[in-house]
Design an enzyme around this catalytic site. Structure first.
Site, PDB file in Angstrom:
ATOM      1  N   ASP A  28      46.757  41.459  36.618  1.00  0.00           N
ATOM      2  CA  ASP A  28      46.989  40.015  36.702  1.00  0.00           C
ATOM      3  C   ASP A  28      47.549  39.427  35.419  1.00  0.00           C
ATOM      4  O   ASP A  28      48.176  38.371  35.442  1.00  0.00           O
ATOM      5  CB  ASP A  28      45.690  39.310  37.091  1.00  0.00           C
ATOM      6  CG  ASP A  28      45.315  39.580  38.540  1.00  0.00           C
ATOM      7  OD1 ASP A  28      46.232  39.776  39.356  1.00  0.00           O
ATOM      8  OD2 ASP A  28      44.109  39.611  38.855  1.00  0.00           O
ATOM      9  N   TYR A  49      43.459  35.406  45.070  1.00  0.00           N
ATOM     10  CA  TYR A  49      42.128  35.317  44.461  1.00  0.00           C
ATOM     11  C   TYR A  49      42.040  34.169  43.467  1.00  0.00           C
ATOM     12  O   TYR A  49      43.007  33.830  42.781  1.00  0.00           O
ATOM     13  CB  TYR A  49      41.771  36.631  43.756  1.00  0.00           C
ATOM     14  CG  TYR A  49      40.931  37.536  44.620  1.00  0.00           C
ATOM     15  CD1 TYR A  49      39.605  37.225  44.904  1.00  0.00           C
ATOM     16  CD2 TYR A  49      41.456  38.691  45.183  1.00  0.00           C
ATOM     17  CE1 TYR A  49      38.828  38.036  45.717  1.00  0.00           C
ATOM     18  CE2 TYR A  49      40.692  39.516  46.000  1.00  0.00           C
ATOM     19  CZ  TYR A  49      39.379  39.178  46.255  1.00  0.00           C
ATOM     20  OH  TYR A  49      38.608  39.967  47.068  1.00  0.00           O
TER      21      TYR A  49
END
Length: 753
Positions: free
Chosen positions: A376, A461
């Site tokens: 990420d 997410y």
């Protein structure tokens, strides 16, 4: 009565009336407990924490203008740059070297020059590459120097660059052109012409260094619903390595368990009745799987936290103080929240505490899911920390702070209200005791903590990043996961890789692994690593030699080398592991801080994998190394797109150097295995989905430092506990009149997206 006497009596009467009026008026006033008080701790920082402060938008613009005028090449705004162009990819703070900073903070030295780190993509060159420049001094740049080779021991190949928003737009345009080659298929499978389908990237992008080919997964897109739960069964492989966008190609197509050379071939299979099509009509918004629309009207408001006399913490610029704590905070656009110079009661405990990386590794029987290992940080953990919602993401009365970044554009962007700071009442005693023998008394202390929080939305997410500071001198770091699960189209033996959560939706199993850097300076820079654990020893009873007992004793050990201090994931580790100072406390024990990890991580990628080294930090639940200026981070934004030849391989940090009386860093991994289930729809809840660690004082003090905090309560059987003077809790009822005047709710998080 003469005139003089009458005047005197009149004046006295007026004075009496005035006094009575004042008494009557003050009776109607709010209690003095409602008056806002200044923070309990005076901020004596004097601007020193600004050495760690994120760049301002004005500084970012100055760097951009300087580079545009001093590199001698044409720079295209990254928001519209083609791969064959030169552009400024990002500009961020270059944190000065630790030695320079400590000389400034502690030794009376000069303030280090303020510098920026600029990342540039040079596509319009004979040898396309990524180059990093140090630019300074700010606010008026006058020099730049190439630090790429110094940092990475070589040039950064161009194929390792993160994918830009413009590149994704060009890929989506290519996919849309290819989808038009199969109109009957799209109408049959999805009641679509392709333009209303959502497209999701996967990563890494290929099978060897130099590849840049990614699978893209297609979903139904419905307003108010996370498309991540609505796969249509179609995935496409796009080759996008060539610097000429016109040369990009769709290489393969996957549908319902089968692979095809192109969308045209897929269409031909349908026409020839050689294709089994699963019809998935576009769902209605109110009935879509994963719909987040409210199913019932809102209820009555829940409990509200507020400060009767205003916040008890203080904030100035990038510096916050609270009940002995002093912290400098900031946000890296790639790696997220970072804290510096963390002190308790004037003593530095941590020089740097920063998030490094977040990994999500998936399993599936569809190509996109089986390949995916998202890093990420390469997408932007800090960059995608959006505006927080008052009263839900953080308390309504928290202090909200804007964060600025410059990435994929020549213009800085602002995520307003994207970091919050607040005091949290945990509704739990930090400590307490009720004495029912000898003397009768009660002593307790509320567990109030200072919280620094940001929330990153990384595609599906949402990660809630918390850094918490306790009155006991402990630091708590925790991440909560929520948001949507990712999914694959359910076909074949799909449930070998997760659970069915919808008519055609497989909730795919995956790992979440998070990595942190903790540069502890416990009572000084030079520390050692000590462990303590339990053991049993069979011994004869001293008073009854014919009997034996399993005596519990404490086993102590000092670890000498980095290899000894590299604890593999999911293997036994000493229960007490501490950074120890050479200096003792009052009782003769080394002043120490204990690292306590709370994690239930899944298994790390096998070291035999050709791409394991790009996440080799995940091998270890804890690794302690000598601190080195040339090892600032455990990963790199360039690792995502070339995991086979990682730009930074953390495993190389561990080379068995001594860790006795050295400046040490703890690298901590936490995580969990997630097998999605029905209750993860529509959204995954935070309950049970949080991991983290504590930094706890261990013989650092001579007693619990919270003993003298102002929130302590003590009263005995000989006192009237109802009296405000004897028990501060009895003073609370008047404070109910101090409910704050809350500002009107506002939210601008959807603007400028």
């Amino acid at each position: 009565m003469n005139v003089k006497t009458a005047l005197i009596l009149l004046v006295l009467a007026l004075a009496t009336i005035f006094a009575l009026v004042c008494v009557l008026l003050t009776r109607g006033r709010a209690p003095s407990t409602c008056q806002h008080q200044p923070p309990e701790q005076e901020d004596t920082d004097d601007g020193q924490s600004l050495v760690f402060a994120d760049l301002t938008p004005e500084e970012m613009l100055q760097v951009v203008r300087y580079l545009q005028g001093n590199l001698g090449v044409q720079l295209v705004d990254a928001s519209r740059a083609k791969p064959s162009d030169n552009c400024i990819a990002s500009v961020d703070l270059q944190v000065p070297a630790k030695a320079e900073v400590l000389q400034f903070l502690d030794g009376g030295g000069a303030r280090p020059p303020r510098e920026a780190l600029a990342v540039l993509y040079f596509g319009n060159q004979p040898d396309p590459n990524v180059t990093e420049y140090m630019v300074g001094p700010l606010p008026t740049p006058a020099y730049h120097r190439d630090v790429t080779v110094q940092k990475y021991r070589g040039k950064v190949p161009y194929h390792r660059r993160p994918v830009t928003g413009k590149e994704y737009m060009d890929i989506n345009a290519l996919i849309q052109r290819e989808l038009r080659k199969a109109p009957r298929f799209l109408a049959t499978c999805c009641e679509s012409d392709g333009t209303d389908l959502a497209i999701l990237t996967t990563a890494p992008r290929g099978f060897k260094s130099g590849d840049r080919a990614a699978w893209f997964v297609l979903f139904h897109s419905v307003a108010g619903t996370g498309y991540y739960l609505l796969p249509v069964g179609l995935e496409v492989l796009v080759e996008h390595r060539d610097l000429r966008v016109s040369h990009w190609q769709l290489r393969q197509v996957f549908y319902n368990g089968r692979y095809f050379a192109s969308m045209g071939v897929l269409e031909e299979a349908l026409v020839a009745s050689l294709l089994e099509v699963v019809r998935i009509p576009k769902p209605q918004a109110e009935a879509a799987l994963g719909s987040m629309r409210l199913q019932r009207p809102p209820g009555s408001p829940g409990p509200l936290q507020y400060e009767p006399q205003g916040p008890r913490y203080g904030i100035r610029d990038n510096h916050v103080t609270f009940q002995g704590w002093s912290i400098a905070f900031g946000m890296n656009p790639n790696s997220g929240l970072r804290l510096f110079d963390i002190r308790y009661r004037g003593e530095r405990i941590v020089y740097e505490l920063s998030l490094q990386e977040a990994l999500a590794l998936y399993g599936s029987n569809c190509p996109g899911g089986m390949l995916t290992r998202y890093l990420d940080g390469s997408f932007g953990i800090g960059r995608f920390a959006y505006e927080l919602v008052w009263g839900l993401d953080c308390p309504y009365t928290a202090t909200y702070v804007d964060r600025h970044y410059l990435a994929e554009s020549d213009t800085p962007k602002t995520n307003q209200n994207s970091l919050c700071i607040f005091e949290h009442d945990a509704a739990l005693p930090l400590r307490r005791h009720f004495s029912d023998s000898q003397s009768l008394y009660y002593r307790g202390l509320r567990k109030n903590t200072l919280v620094i929080r940001a929330i990153s939305t990384l595609i599906n997410y949402d990660y809630i990043w918390d850094f918490m500071f306790h009155g006991s001198g402990a630091v708590e770091v925790r991440v909560h996961a929520t948001g949507y699960i990712s999914s694959s189209f359910l076909h074949g033996q799909g449930t070998d890789y997760g659970n069915r959560v919808g008519p055609h939706t497989l909730g795919t199993m995956h790992l979440h692994h998070i990595h942190y850097k903790v540069d502890l300076d416990v009572d000084g820079q030079l520390n050692s690593l000590e462990t303590q654990d339990m053991a049993y020893k069979i011994m004869k009873e001293p008073w009854s030699m014919q009997n034996t007992i399993e005596r519990l004793y404490l086993r102590r050990e000092r670890l000498e080398r980095e290899d000894e201090a590299a604890f593999l994931l999911n293997t036994p580790m000493p229960r007490y592991l501490s950074f120890a100072s050479p200096n003792p406390n009052k009782w003769g024990h080394p002043r120490s801080y204990w690292i306590q990890i709370t994690s239930f991580a899944g298994e790390h990628l096998p070291t035999s994998s050709p791409m394991e080294r790009f996440i080799s930090w995940g091998r270890y639940q804890l690794a302690v190394t000598q601190r080195k200026e040339e090892e600032p981070t455990s990963t790199s934004i360039y690792n995502q797109n070339d995991p086979w030849t990682p730009t930074v391989a953390f495993a190389d940090f561990i080379d068995n150097e001594t860790i006795t009386n050295e400046d040490l860093v703890a690298w901590i991994s936490v995580g969990f295995l997630h097998v999605p289930h029905a209750e993860d729809v529509p959204n995954m809840v935070t309950v049970g989905n949080s991991v983290g660690f504590f930094l706890r004082p261990y013989n650092y003090f001579d007693e619990d430092p919270s003993v003298d905090l102002p929130d302590s309560i003590y009263f005995s059987s000989e006192q009237d506990a109802r009296a405000c003077g004897a028990n501060p809790l009895a003073c609370l009822p008047p404070a109910t009149a101090c409910a704050p005047h809350l500002p009107h709710f506002r939210y601008g998080g959807f603007l400028k997206l």
